[in-house]
Write a protein that holds these residues in place. Structure first.
Motif, PDB file in Angstrom:
ATOM      1  N   THR A   1       0.833  -1.205   0.000  1.00 18.89           N
ATOM      2  CA  THR A   1       0.000   0.000   0.000  1.00 18.89           C
ATOM      3  C   THR A   1       0.870   1.258   0.000  1.00 18.89           C
ATOM      4  O   THR A   1       0.621   2.194  -0.761  1.00 18.89           O
ATOM      5  N   ASP A   2       1.919   1.269   0.827  1.00 19.25           N
ATOM      6  CA  ASP A   2       2.838   2.415   0.873  1.00 19.25           C
ATOM      7  C   ASP A   2       3.512   2.623  -0.470  1.00 19.25           C
ATOM      8  O   ASP A   2       3.667   3.760  -0.935  1.00 19.25           O
ATOM      9  N   PHE A   3       3.942   1.539  -1.107  1.00 18.88           N
ATOM     10  CA  PHE A   3       4.575   1.626  -2.417  1.00 18.88           C
ATOM     11  C   PHE A   3       3.630   2.259  -3.440  1.00 18.88           C
ATOM     12  O   PHE A   3       4.023   3.156  -4.186  1.00 18.88           O
ATOM     13  N   ILE A   4       2.380   1.826  -3.445  1.00 17.70           N
ATOM     14  CA  ILE A   4       1.399   2.357  -4.399  1.00 17.70           C
ATOM     15  C   ILE A   4       1.145   3.839  -4.141  1.00 17.70           C
ATOM     16  O   ILE A   4       1.127   4.648  -5.074  1.00 17.70           O
ATOM     17  N   HIS A   5       0.977   4.218  -2.877  1.00 16.99           N
ATOM     18  CA  HIS A   5       0.751   5.629  -2.546  1.00 16.99           C
ATOM     19  C   HIS A   5       1.940   6.495  -2.955  1.00 16.99           C
ATOM     20  O   HIS A   5       1.767   7.593  -3.479  1.00 16.99           O
ATOM     21  N   THR A   6       3.151   5.998  -2.713  1.00 17.89           N
ATOM     22  CA  THR A   6       4.352   6.736  -3.094  1.00 17.89           C
ATOM     23  C   THR A   6       4.408   6.937  -4.600  1.00 17.89           C
ATOM     24  O   THR A   6       4.707   8.038  -5.083  1.00 17.89           O
ATOM     25  N   ARG A   7       4.106   5.890  -5.350  1.00 20.82           N
ATOM     26  CA  ARG A   7       4.128   6.000  -6.815  1.00 20.82           C
ATOM     27  C   ARG A   7       3.060   6.958  -7.315  1.00 20.82           C
ATOM     28  O   ARG A   7       3.289   7.733  -8.252  1.00 20.82           O
ATOM     29  N   LEU A   8       1.891   6.941  -6.686  1.00 17.48           N
ATOM     30  CA  LEU A   8       0.818   7.870  -7.075  1.00 17.48           C
ATOM     31  C   LEU A   8       1.234   9.318  -6.818  1.00 17.48           C
ATOM     32  O   LEU A   8       0.988  10.202  -7.634  1.00 17.48           O
ATOM     33  N   GLU A   9       1.875   9.560  -5.657  1.00 10.87           N
ATOM     34  CA  GLU A   9       2.337  10.911  -5.332  1.00 10.87           C
ATOM     35  C   GLU A   9       3.425  11.364  -6.304  1.00 10.87           C
ATOM     36  O   GLU A   9       3.438  12.520  -6.727  1.00 10.87           O
ATOM     37  N   GLN A  10       4.337  10.458  -6.686  1.00  2.00           N
ATOM     38  CA  GLN A  10       5.386  10.800  -7.631  1.00  2.00           C
ATOM     39  C   GLN A  10       4.803  11.140  -9.001  1.00  2.00           C
ATOM     40  O   GLN A  10       5.245  12.089  -9.655  1.00  2.00           O
TER      41      GLN A  10
END
Length: 74
Positions: free
Chosen positions: A62-71
């Motif tokens: 979940t953290d990985f997905i959120h980070t990629r979305l923010e990037q």
């Protein structure tokens, strides 16, 4: 082919921690095995090793997905 349900670890008084296998992460991200291992090797996706088995906590995915979305939004 369906993937097995995630492994759930829970210490007394602690919230349940779901662990995913590499094939389960592959299915959720719709990526190949090599791509998932690159994410693990580069530290973009956190994991733990239990013996020879690699497990990815659901919160790490979940953290990985959120980070990629923010990037991508930046």
């Amino acid at each position: 082919m369906t993937s097995p349900p995630p492994t759930i670890l829970q210490a007394e008084g602690a919230p349940a921690l779901e662990l995913l296998t590499v094939p389960q992460v592959m299915a959720r991200l719709q990526l190949g095995r090599s791509a998932v291992y690159v994410l693990l090797r580069t530290g973009q996706l956190a994991s733990i090793t239990l013996g020879r088995a690699r497990r990815i906590p659901t919160h790490a995915l979940t953290d990985f997905i959120h980070t990629r979305l923010e990037q991508d939004a930046a």
